[in-house]
Design a protein around this motif. Structure first.
Motif, PDB file in Angstrom:
ATOM      1  N   UNK A   1       0.824  -1.208   0.000  1.00  0.00           N
ATOM      2  CA  UNK A   1       0.000   0.000   0.000  1.00  0.00           C
ATOM      3  C   UNK A   1       0.858   1.258   0.000  1.00  0.00           C
ATOM      4  N   UNK A   2       2.063   1.166  -0.555  1.00  0.00           N
ATOM      5  CA  UNK A   2       2.919   2.355  -0.588  1.00  0.00           C
ATOM      6  C   UNK A   2       2.296   3.465  -1.441  1.00  0.00           C
ATOM      7  N   UNK A   3       1.420   3.094  -2.402  1.00  0.00           N
ATOM      8  CA  UNK A   3       0.795   4.119  -3.242  1.00  0.00           C
ATOM      9  C   UNK A   3      -0.207   4.966  -2.470  1.00  0.00           C
ATOM     10  N   UNK A   4      -0.504   4.555  -1.235  1.00  0.00           N
ATOM     11  CA  UNK A   4      -1.360   5.384  -0.377  1.00  0.00           C
ATOM     12  C   UNK A   4      -0.578   6.501   0.314  1.00  0.00           C
ATOM     13  N   UNK A   5       0.746   6.479   0.184  1.00  0.00           N
ATOM     14  CA  UNK A   5       1.570   7.499   0.838  1.00  0.00           C
ATOM     15  C   UNK A   5       1.331   8.869   0.192  1.00  0.00           C
ATOM     16  N   UNK A   6       1.511   9.918   0.982  1.00  0.00           N
ATOM     17  CA  UNK A   6       1.213  11.277   0.534  1.00  0.00           C
ATOM     18  C   UNK A   6       2.077  11.742  -0.625  1.00  0.00           C
ATOM     19  N   UNK A   7       3.219  11.106  -0.834  1.00  0.00           N
ATOM     20  CA  UNK A   7       4.114  11.529  -1.903  1.00  0.00           C
ATOM     21  C   UNK A   7       3.522  11.281  -3.290  1.00  0.00           C
ATOM     22  N   UNK A   8       2.538  10.373  -3.357  1.00  0.00           N
ATOM     23  CA  UNK A   8       1.902  10.070  -4.640  1.00  0.00           C
ATOM     24  C   UNK A   8       0.668  10.949  -4.821  1.00  0.00           C
ATOM     25  N   UNK A   9       0.499  11.445  -6.058  1.00  0.00           N
ATOM     26  CA  UNK A   9      -0.615  12.348  -6.364  1.00  0.00           C
ATOM     27  C   UNK A   9      -1.490  11.694  -7.433  1.00  0.00           C
ATOM     28  N   UNK A  10      -2.713  11.328  -7.026  1.00  0.00           N
ATOM     29  CA  UNK A  10      -3.661  10.723  -7.963  1.00  0.00           C
ATOM     30  C   UNK A  10      -4.941  11.569  -7.995  1.00  0.00           C
ATOM     31  N   UNK A  11      -5.508  11.741  -9.168  1.00  0.00           N
ATOM     32  CA  UNK A  11      -6.830  12.389  -9.223  1.00  0.00           C
ATOM     33  C   UNK A  11      -7.826  11.592  -8.388  1.00  0.00           C
ATOM     34  N   UNK A  12      -8.847  12.252  -7.895  1.00  0.00           N
ATOM     35  CA  UNK A  12      -9.828  11.588  -7.034  1.00  0.00           C
ATOM     36  C   UNK A  12     -10.418  10.367  -7.739  1.00  0.00           C
ATOM     37  N   UNK A  13     -10.398   9.246  -7.029  1.00  0.00           N
ATOM     38  CA  UNK A  13     -10.956   8.007  -7.560  1.00  0.00           C
ATOM     39  C   UNK A  13     -10.026   7.235  -8.463  1.00  0.00           C
ATOM     40  N   UNK A  14      -8.797   7.699  -8.642  1.00  0.00           N
ATOM     41  CA  UNK A  14      -7.876   7.021  -9.563  1.00  0.00           C
ATOM     42  C   UNK A  14      -6.663   6.415  -8.877  1.00  0.00           C
ATOM     43  N   UNK A  15      -6.663   6.387  -7.567  1.00  0.00           N
ATOM     44  CA  UNK A  15      -5.589   5.694  -6.858  1.00  0.00           C
ATOM     45  C   UNK A  15      -5.657   4.218  -7.211  1.00  0.00           C
TER      46      UNK A  15
ATOM     47  N   UNK B   1       2.753   2.193 -19.675  1.00  0.00           N
ATOM     48  CA  UNK B   1       2.032   2.392 -18.418  1.00  0.00           C
ATOM     49  C   UNK B   1       1.822   3.886 -18.155  1.00  0.00           C
ATOM     50  N   UNK B   2       0.658   4.264 -17.625  1.00  0.00           N
ATOM     51  CA  UNK B   2       0.410   5.677 -17.298  1.00  0.00           C
ATOM     52  C   UNK B   2       1.446   6.193 -16.304  1.00  0.00           C
ATOM     53  N   UNK B   3       1.835   7.440 -16.481  1.00  0.00           N
ATOM     54  CA  UNK B   3       2.837   7.995 -15.571  1.00  0.00           C
ATOM     55  C   UNK B   3       2.195   8.373 -14.248  1.00  0.00           C
ATOM     56  N   UNK B   4       2.910   8.082 -13.182  1.00  0.00           N
ATOM     57  CA  UNK B   4       2.440   8.387 -11.833  1.00  0.00           C
ATOM     58  C   UNK B   4       3.062   9.701 -11.384  1.00  0.00           C
ATOM     59  N   UNK B   5       2.219  10.625 -10.950  1.00  0.00           N
ATOM     60  CA  UNK B   5       2.708  11.910 -10.474  1.00  0.00           C
ATOM     61  C   UNK B   5       3.083  11.811  -8.998  1.00  0.00           C
ATOM     62  N   UNK B   6       4.192  12.428  -8.645  1.00  0.00           N
ATOM     63  CA  UNK B   6       4.626  12.451  -7.244  1.00  0.00           C
ATOM     64  C   UNK B   6       5.076  13.856  -6.884  1.00  0.00           C
TER      65      UNK B   6
ATOM     66  N   UNK C   1      14.318   8.199  -2.852  1.00  0.00           N
ATOM     67  CA  UNK C   1      13.852   9.344  -3.632  1.00  0.00           C
ATOM     68  C   UNK C   1      12.423   9.722  -3.268  1.00  0.00           C
ATOM     69  N   UNK C   2      11.612   8.726  -2.931  1.00  0.00           N
ATOM     70  CA  UNK C   2      10.216   8.996  -2.563  1.00  0.00           C
ATOM     71  C   UNK C   2      10.076   9.409  -1.106  1.00  0.00           C
ATOM     72  N   UNK C   3      11.157   9.247  -0.334  1.00  0.00           N
ATOM     73  CA  UNK C   3      11.105   9.609   1.074  1.00  0.00           C
ATOM     74  C   UNK C   3      10.259   8.666   1.907  1.00  0.00           C
ATOM     75  N   UNK C   4      10.240   7.385   1.545  1.00  0.00           N
ATOM     76  CA  UNK C   4       9.414   6.400   2.258  1.00  0.00           C
ATOM     77  C   UNK C   4      10.203   5.748   3.388  1.00  0.00           C
ATOM     78  N   UNK C   5       9.529   5.352   4.466  1.00  0.00           N
ATOM     79  CA  UNK C   5      10.220   4.760   5.613  1.00  0.00           C
ATOM     80  C   UNK C   5      11.045   3.528   5.266  1.00  0.00           C
ATOM     81  N   UNK C   6      10.641   2.762   4.253  1.00  0.00           N
ATOM     82  CA  UNK C   6      11.363   1.542   3.899  1.00  0.00           C
ATOM     83  C   UNK C   6      12.760   1.819   3.367  1.00  0.00           C
ATOM     84  N   UNK C   7      13.084   3.084   3.103  1.00  0.00           N
ATOM     85  CA  UNK C   7      14.448   3.423   2.682  1.00  0.00           C
ATOM     86  C   UNK C   7      15.439   3.081   3.777  1.00  0.00           C
ATOM     87  N   UNK C   8      14.980   3.140   5.028  1.00  0.00           N
ATOM     88  CA  UNK C   8      15.832   2.800   6.175  1.00  0.00           C
ATOM     89  C   UNK C   8      15.556   1.353   6.561  1.00  0.00           C
TER      90      UNK C   8
END
Length: 627
Positions: free
Chosen positions: A258-272, A434-439, A500-507
């Motif tokens: 569920x990393x795509x639920x992190x705030x660093x990812x930007x999805x239009x409403x309903x497109x996550x 694949x569609x590009x993911x905005x971050x 690069x995404x600043x996610x906790x799993x980097x550590x």
């Protein structure tokens, strides 16, 4: 016969010993169930492999030549042993699709008991040739003995023979421990299918492969282990009391997170891409949380092992952090398959990959699955790039349910998908872009495509989840679905994507959350019929799951057994449910208590539970017998 013998000197003996070692090595290669000429052709491109197959044979012949004072008799003894082991390897490759390794020597009784259940064609021609070769060595030993040194003191000769034997044996043992055990050396050789054990064995040669595996698949004996005490814990299954009659389906989705639920990812409403999972997690008849899995960005089979067996990969040998748990399995084991089977369920494992990968075909037989389905069993399987789609798994699951429900029985299915497997390169899905993911982060040219491709796999995983829940919702038969991931995705070397995404799993070590790199989501959902049969909301509450919803993967199977009213059938799984309430997460030296406190120093009670867990698992893997 003595009159016709012709004693030979030391130099001819050395040369003849070398020739005999080459002959025995060639026989071991010829015993493989593939063309020896093709094998030699590949090995000539990596000649070190030939040396590694020859050296142990040569050292053994030299050692016993000192002992017997006859190089031919030594060759007969070594040739017979190596030859028989090579033929056993051939039979095992042919019958079970896996090589003969040192641990198999301890399983002679089990092998003899199982032999009758296989349709085996024994290599009689090769066995006959081995018999002739051994007899020829014995005769040559009579005709060409080593010439005795004139006037040599007997004690001195005996001492030389003892020293020679010990030195040769010491060199061999040292070579096996220092050279043959090298994983770096082993992985340096190019093989056609590096994860196909049969293929690797045929390309590296039996002798080298056998010697390498003296140092693998080791389960560490826990401190304080007592075999009789552990045996007393195995009291056998008891009938389930007030168990709910519901079909149970586990779907372990490749690299589902569920990393795509992190705030660093930007999805239009309903497109996550995680929209379906997120909505179901908040719906009725559902519980969502996380499991802590053995490894980061890999180790699918190890998560399977933990969930299905209740044992924890990381505790089997803490000194070997890359241990593959499936390689330690060589006997029937207690599992969630067996618990459901003891209550009349049919069961199956399905995975659109090769049956030999991680030796799944054999392991799931030992786990007690009635049937196993692999890529060749997926009729009209669709591919997205090189991988069988999640959509194909959906059709297989629907077909399985319709077939079993038509018979009126209950079924347990464990499915593992493959579509979202690494690597997440731009060409993974062929010409499809694949569609590009905005971050909100600035991603490098290497990581942006990986994120795009991974997100596409998550879209398809959610489509599978949506179709599956819609299908089961339309059924009158009760169905409990457990949908979860096996590990986080691999997003570049040294966790570059996570950094690069600043996610906790980097550590991966030393971060605020020691489990961040090992966490995968899990959803337990049921249709209306199952919710009524289970009294789902109250049944989930009774599990006493932690507030943060995080448990070790080794508890998941046990928790589902308790949820369906089968938590006490197996004493092992009953113990795991007890342990989960005290220590919901344990992983690589970190312990999380029921109140969410994480520590590297377990309490006395927690230490006792972990010790019992390790000793019990060790007993099961080494000595346990399943009725």
């Amino acid at each position: 016969m003595k009159r016709h013998s012709r004693p030979i000197g030391l130099l001819p003996t050395i040369l003849l010993g070398f020739a005999c070692s080459v002959v025995v090595t060639l026989f071991a290669l010829w015993a493989h169930p593939v063309s020896v000429l093709a094998m030699l052709g590949k090995m000539l491109h990596q000649p070190l492999i030939l040396v590694l197959n020859w050296l142990p044979v040569a050292l053994l012949i030299a050692a016993f030549a000192f002992a017997f004072r006859n190089v031919f008799w030594s060759s007969a003894a070594v040739g017979a042993v190596v030859g028989v082991m090579s033929l056993i390897n051939r039979v095992k490759l042919t019958v079970r699709g896996e090589p003969f390794v040192p641990r198999d020597i301890t399983l002679i009784k089990e092998a003899a008991d199982a032999a009758g259940s296989y349709d085996m064609t024994l290599p009689w021609f090769q066995a006959g040739c081995l018999l002739v070769l051994t007899a020829a060595f014995i005769v040559l030993g009579v005709l060409l003995p080593l010439k005795k040194a004139e006037n040599a003191p007997k004690k001195r000769e005996t001492l030389v023979r003892i020293i020679g034997f010990v030195l040769c044996a010491a060199v061999l043992v040292s070579a096996v421990g220092l050279v043959y055990s090298s994983t770096e050396l082993y992985n340096s050789f190019e093989t056609t299918e590096p994860y196909n054990l049969s293929s690797v064995n045929n390309e590296l040669g039996f002798v080298y492969y056998f010697c390498y595996h003296f140092s693998t698949y080791k389960i560490e004996k826990p401190e304080g282990f007592d075999r009789d005490e552990a045996a007393s814990w195995e009291t056998g299954y008891v009938p389930a009391q007030d168990a709910a009659d519901v079909n149970v389906v586990f779907v372990m989705n490749e690299a589902f997170s569920d990393i795509l639920n992190e705030d660093v990812f930007v999805f239009p409403e309903g497109e996550n891409p995680m929209e379906v999972y997120n909505n179901l997690a908040e719906s009725e008849n559902a519980w969502a949380g996380h499991i802590v899995v053995p490894y980061f960005a890999g180790g699918t089979a190890d998560t399977e092992f933990d969930v299905v067996s209740g044992m924890q990969t990381n505790l089997l040998n803490p000194a070997s952090p890359s241990l593959t748990a499936f390689r330690t399995v060589n006997r029937d084991l207690d599992s969630i398959f067996r618990v459901f089977g003891s209550d009349g369920y049919t069961s199956c494992f399905m995975h659109p990959g090769q049956s030999w990968f991680y030796n799944r075909e054999n392991v799931y037989d030992w786990f007690g699955a009635d049937e196993s389905f692999f890529v060749e069993d997926f009729e009209d399987a669709e591919y997205k790039g090189d991988w069988v789609t999640d959509e194909s798994v959906l059709r297989m699951l629907e077909s399985r349910f319709e077939e079993k429900s038509a018979g009126g029985g209950l079924d347990f299915t464990y499915a593992v998908t493959i579509q979202n497997h690494m690597s997440y390169t731009e060409d993974k899905y062929g010409d499809y872009v694949c569609p590009e993911v905005e971050t909100t982060a600035e991603l490098s040219p290497e990581i942006q495509p990986a994120v795009n491709v991974y997100a596409e796999g998550i879209r398809d995983a959610n489509a599978l989840l949506e179709s599956l829940t819609e299908f089961y919702s339309a059924q009158s038969e009760p169905v409990l679905l457990v949908f979860f991931g096996d590990h986080l995705p691999y997003l570049g070397d040294n966790r570059q994507g996570y950094s690069e995404l600043g996610l906790p799993a980097a550590e991966i070590v030393g971060g605020e959350d020691p489990y961040a790199a090992y966490t995968a989501p899990v959803l337990i959902w049921c249709n209306d019929a199952a919710a009524e049969a289970l009294d789902f909301e109250n049944a989930v509450d009774a599990l006493d799951l932690p507030e943060d919803g995080r448990i070790s993967a080794c508890y998941l199977g046990a928790a589902v057994l308790e949820l369906t009213g089968r938590g006490e059938v197996s004493p092992w799984f009953a113990f795991l449910n007890e342990m989960r309430r005290e220590l919901p997460v344990l992983h690589n030296g970190f312990y999380e208590s029921a109140d969410g406190v994480i520590s590297t120093e377990p309490t006395a009670e927690q230490s006792e539970l972990v010790s019992r867990m390790r000793c019990w698992a060790y007993y099961k893997l080494r000595y346990g017998v399943v009725d």
